[in-house]
Enzyme design. Structure first.
Site, mmCIF file in Angstrom:
data_model
loop_
_atom_site.group_PDB
_atom_site.id
_atom_site.type_symbol
_atom_site.label_atom_id
_atom_site.label_comp_id
_atom_site.label_asym_id
_atom_site.label_seq_id
_atom_site.Cartn_x
_atom_site.Cartn_y
_atom_site.Cartn_z
ATOM 1 C CB SER A 164 0.569 10.365 6.355
ATOM 2 O OG SER A 164 0.298 11.685 6.795
ATOM 3 C CE1 TYR A 192 -2.099 10.780 1.533
ATOM 4 C CE2 TYR A 192 -2.099 11.858 3.681
ATOM 5 C CZ TYR A 192 -1.412 11.306 2.612
ATOM 6 O OH TYR A 192 -0.044 11.270 2.635
#
Length: 310
Positions: free
Chosen positions: A185, A198
């Protein structure tokens, strides 16, 4: 002395201009990937007969499964929900005519990998897409306010990448070819407040992939980390696609044109341009309390909490 200073400043200026010019030319590769580093239609099939995709039940994983089947590969779909896997497998077989194998596995657990390895025995696996992942919380939040399921997230986002690569890379090394796409990401490329766990888990995927490519690029294996910004998936609550937020299908189709460009990519032209602009903004700007509070105020749950406190 003045002449030396003038010569020095001229040299520095010319060097900066040259670096900027080289960077601009280098960035053009994202506009013309099929010219800069073309990927023949036969490229993906030449890696091997099968592609393995984790988190293949929906979103980006499902899109990779369809797109790789369209490009001539049989696919192994691995995900948690058996009913969803069967549905996706049936759709792929009908649409492409390729063989599809399904493996039910919950990547939040660590006792699944022996069964996965046994299920993959005898398959010539040319492509691995480490896509499975989870968010610690559906909305941005501070660390202590997030989900307490940190172990599940670490197993799903980090351990799965290492274990699946370990299982499949052995035969890639023996055949001297293969392609591994690790889906990380953009928030894994810098410390991202409000997505702390995350962001850290995706930073692991980012550095793991780049180090692994250095180790194995001489073995004929391409290892690329993909770091998208916004993609419309169930995990991101299916926002409406726009100029920046891409549909999973559009994102995957474009990202496969970039597999030979470098060991990392944001996956599509829109995200590459966005990343370029964001790099000009100092990191401390994103880390200010004012920016974090502004983001939190946009979250419905945070608004309700503030209303109750007042």
């Amino acid at each position: 002395m003045e002449e030396f200073q003038q010569w020095l400043f001229t040299l520095i200026g010319a060097t900066i201009c040259l670096i900027c010019l080289v960077n601009c030319i280098w960035f053009l590769k994202y506009f013309y990937p099929r010219i800069w580093s073309p990927v023949p239609q036969s490229f993906f099939r030449s890696m091997g007969e099968w592609a393995v995709i984790t988190g293949a039940g929906d979103g980006i994983g499902k899109a990779y499964s369809f797109e790789l089947a369209k490009r001539g590969l049989n696919t192994v779909l691995i995900s948690r929900t058996l009913e969803t896997l069967r549905k996706v497998a049936s759709e792929i077989e009908k649409a492409t005519g390729r063989n599809v194998k399904i493996i039910q596995a919950d990547f939040t657990k660590n006792n699944i990998y022996d069964d996965i390895e046994k299920s993959l025995q005898g398959l010539e696996i040319g492509i691995l897409v480490n896509n499975v992942g989870m968010l610690h919380n559906p909305h941005p939040c501070c660390f202590l306010n997030g989900s307490k399921e940190d172990e599940d997230l670490i197993n799903c986002n980090m351990i799965s990448v290492s274990k699946m690569t370990q299982i499949i890379m052995k035969q890639m090394v023996s055949r001297q070819k293969g392609l591994i796409l690790n889906i990380a990401s953009a928030v894994g490329t810098f410390p991202c407040p409000l997505y702390t766990i995350y962001s850290a888990s995706k930073a692991f995927v980012y550095t793991f992939s780049k180090a692994l490519q250095v180790e194995y690029k001489g073995k004929g294996i391409i290892i690329q980390v993909v770091t998208p910004f916004g993609v419309s998936t169930p995990m991101s609550m299916n926002p409406k696609p726009n100029l920046i937020t891409k549909s999973a299908t559009a994102f995957v189709r474009e990202s496969l044109d970039y597999v030979k460009l470098s060991d990392e990519t944001h996956g599509c032209l829109a995200h590459e341009i966005l990343a370029l602009f964001l790099h000009f903004i100092p990191l401390w700007v994103f880390h200010t309390n004012k920016v974090q509070e502004t983001i939190l105020r946009m979250i419905p749950e945070y608004k309700k909490k503030m209303q109750k406190s007042t």
